[in-house]
Write a protein that holds these residues in place. Structure first.
Motif, mmCIF file in Angstrom:
data_model
loop_
_atom_site.group_PDB
_atom_site.id
_atom_site.type_symbol
_atom_site.label_atom_id
_atom_site.label_comp_id
_atom_site.label_asym_id
_atom_site.label_seq_id
_atom_site.Cartn_x
_atom_site.Cartn_y
_atom_site.Cartn_z
ATOM 1 N N TRP A 81 -16.772 43.346 -19.484
ATOM 2 C CA TRP A 81 -17.856 43.295 -18.497
ATOM 3 C C TRP A 81 -17.482 42.441 -17.288
ATOM 4 O O TRP A 81 -18.318 42.126 -16.456
ATOM 5 C CB TRP A 81 -19.161 42.799 -19.124
ATOM 6 N N GLU A 82 -16.213 42.087 -17.170
ATOM 7 C CA GLU A 82 -15.752 41.392 -15.968
ATOM 8 C C GLU A 82 -15.720 42.363 -14.793
ATOM 9 O O GLU A 82 -15.545 43.570 -14.959
ATOM 10 C CB GLU A 82 -14.359 40.799 -16.203
ATOM 11 N N ARG A 83 -15.902 41.851 -13.591
ATOM 12 C CA ARG A 83 -15.908 42.683 -12.391
ATOM 13 C C ARG A 83 -14.517 43.227 -12.081
ATOM 14 O O ARG A 83 -13.514 42.539 -12.296
ATOM 15 C CB ARG A 83 -16.425 41.860 -11.213
ATOM 16 N N VAL A 84 -14.465 44.445 -11.567
ATOM 17 C CA VAL A 84 -13.184 45.067 -11.220
ATOM 18 C C VAL A 84 -12.470 44.240 -10.152
ATOM 19 O O VAL A 84 -11.244 44.131 -10.152
ATOM 20 C CB VAL A 84 -13.393 46.512 -10.724
ATOM 21 N N LEU A 139 -19.928 43.090 -5.310
ATOM 22 C CA LEU A 139 -18.657 43.457 -4.685
ATOM 23 C C LEU A 139 -18.136 44.789 -5.211
ATOM 24 O O LEU A 139 -17.636 45.623 -4.443
ATOM 25 C CB LEU A 139 -17.629 42.354 -4.927
ATOM 26 N N ASP A 140 -18.254 45.024 -6.516
ATOM 27 C CA ASP A 140 -17.813 46.301 -7.089
ATOM 28 C C ASP A 140 -18.627 47.468 -6.534
ATOM 29 O O ASP A 140 -18.086 48.547 -6.264
ATOM 30 C CB ASP A 140 -17.927 46.268 -8.612
ATOM 31 N N TYR A 141 -19.935 47.246 -6.391
ATOM 32 C CA TYR A 141 -20.781 48.295 -5.812
ATOM 33 C C TYR A 141 -20.323 48.642 -4.398
ATOM 34 O O TYR A 141 -20.233 49.818 -4.024
ATOM 35 C CB TYR A 141 -22.245 47.840 -5.776
ATOM 36 N N LEU A 142 -20.019 47.622 -3.612
ATOM 37 C CA LEU A 142 -19.678 47.856 -2.212
ATOM 38 C C LEU A 142 -18.307 48.497 -2.044
ATOM 39 O O LEU A 142 -18.163 49.505 -1.353
ATOM 40 C CB LEU A 142 -19.723 46.535 -1.442
ATOM 41 N N MET A 143 -17.283 47.910 -2.661
ATOM 42 C CA MET A 143 -15.921 48.362 -2.364
ATOM 43 C C MET A 143 -15.617 49.756 -2.907
ATOM 44 O O MET A 143 -14.743 50.445 -2.382
ATOM 45 C CB MET A 143 -14.882 47.345 -2.861
ATOM 46 N N PHE A 144 -16.368 50.188 -3.939
ATOM 47 C CA PHE A 144 -16.136 51.529 -4.479
ATOM 48 C C PHE A 144 -17.271 52.491 -4.134
ATOM 49 O O PHE A 144 -17.380 53.569 -4.710
ATOM 50 C CB PHE A 144 -15.913 51.455 -5.984
#
Length: 415
Positions: A322-325, A403-408
């Motif tokens: 569950w760590e962020r990409v 951040l994961d939501y935004l960059m991908f």
């Protein structure tokens, strides 16, 4: 001689001996302190971290909803205790010197030399165009268009939010989740709950370790240690592969990935996650938990798991599932040539296999690695888990994976 004179002489002798004794003791203490001070200074100089001041590593940290940029400030350094990562010259040099201090000094010099060479690298590495020479016909045209859009979006995002930052990151940690397949020159960054088990099976087949991805067990994939990671190579090996191999990362909607991880680790018997995470979570976040519940560690509720995730003082650390990409693969520092998504996993994966020249008969397996009778985690399943959370808790989860939501380029339908 009078008795009084004898007493006086004895007193003088005693005082003289006492004075010389005290003076000698003070001199000894001073010399001992001076020697220890010199030894400490020498040791500190030897063990001083080697920090590359000129390296231009651009690391994108966490972004809060108000678009303030927070930088990951992990120091890109190597202490003497990490010289084991540096092979070849360092090992040969240490064997030629008998003295322990000599070994440390020589290893220090070799390490310093290697990192000086590495400091000349320009970060982030340049993004290369995909080699599409092996693609025949128009079968993959739609997939290719989607892939180019993802690559362009990620590049633009990183330029916008990470361009002005000059933070440094520990190299070996940065590449610790990247698997290497030398035959076809592939670097694959592992993102758990985004098809990583089947991707490891594919890498084993490509590497000649198995004839079929369908014959490889879960334990062989995850515990067999058949595949090498990029951090197991020396600096030259890491840099060469980063610059010449095709780098791929596969991602998934953060909320779906989170729920999938919870279902896998806490809703089925597990000899690691229940005693390590379950006990700590129940003990801290379940009011009036009985001794049996705490000792058992099973039966963690999703709401309790979320309280653990969002707690800045977690009773047990983070986990890769569950760590962020952004903290697993460093997408704004390592420019990935291919960005696949779990939502189009088979199509993206098979297109990637065509790009790298995999055997024609090799297809990405579509089976569920474990708990095959369970429904796959999808948007409807996620909604069932989120319904017991408050709107504030759902918002905080989104903030955590912001951040994961935004960059991908993922939308946020669950908040």
């Amino acid at each position: 001689m009078q008795p009084s004179e004898t007493v006086m002489n004895l007193r003088q002798v005693f005082l003289s001996v006492l004075i010389f004794g005290v003076a000698g003791l003070l001199l000894f203490m001073y010399l001992q302190a001076w020697i220890e001070e010199q030894h400490t200074v020498s040791r500190e100089k030897l063990q001083q971290p080697i920090i590359n001041q000129d390296s231009k590593l651009q690391v994108l940290g966490e972004l809060k909803p108000n678009n303030e940029t927070f930088i990951i400030t992990k120091t890109f350094s190597a202490s003497l205790s990490e010289v084991g990562h540096l092979k070849g010259d360092a090992q040969a040099s240490s064997e030629t010197i008998r003295s322990p201090n000599g070994k440390l000094y020589e290893q220090h010099q070799v390490t310093k030399s290697l990192f000086k060479k590495f400091s000349q690298i320009t970060w982030p590495l340049d993004t290369r165009p995909l080699n599409k020479s092996l693609i025949i016909g128009d079968k993959w045209k739609k997939t290719d268009v989607a892939q180019e859009k993802r690559r362009a979006f990620l590049q633009d995002f990183c330029k916008k939010y990470g361009g002005g930052n000059r933070a440094q990151s520990h190299l070996f940690h940065m590449v610790s989740r990247i698997y290497v397949e030398d035959r076809h020159k592939i670097l694959y960054c592992e993102v758990p709950k985004a098809g990583c088990s089947n991707w490891k099976r594919i890498l084993m087949v490509l590497n000649g370790l198995a004839s079929s991805a369908y014959n490889i067990t879960h334990n062989a994939v995850h515990y067999g240690k058949h595949l090498r990671k990029l951090d197991s190579f020396d600096l030259k090996g890491i840099y060469t592969r980063l610059n010449t191999y095709t780098k791929a990362v596969f991602v998934r909607d953060p909320m779906e990935r989170l729920v999938s991880a919870f279902r896998d680790k806490f809703e089925h018997p597990n000899s690691y996650y229940h005693p390590v995470f379950g006990k700590a979570i129940i003990k801290k976040y379940r009011p009036n938990a009985c001794e049996e519940e705490i000792n058992n560690g099973s039966g963690v509720k999703f709401k309790e798991f979320i309280h653990y995730l969002l707690d800045s003082h977690r009773p047990v650390g983070m986990d890769i599932h569950w760590e962020r990409v952004s903290k697993l693969c460093y997408p704004c520092l390592i420019p990935y040539d291919f960005v696949g998504k779990f939502e189009t996993l088979e199509e993206d994966a098979n297109y990637f296999l065509q790009l790298i020249g995999a055997p024609r008969g090799l297809k990405f397996p579509n089976f569920k690695d474990r708990h095959s009778s369970d429904e796959r985690t999808n948007a409807d399943v996620v909604r069932q888990y989120l319904k017991d959370l408050s709107s504030m808790e759902r918002q905080l989860i989104y903030d955590f994976y912001y951040l994961d939501y935004l960059m991908f380029n993922y939308t946020t339908p669950f908040v």
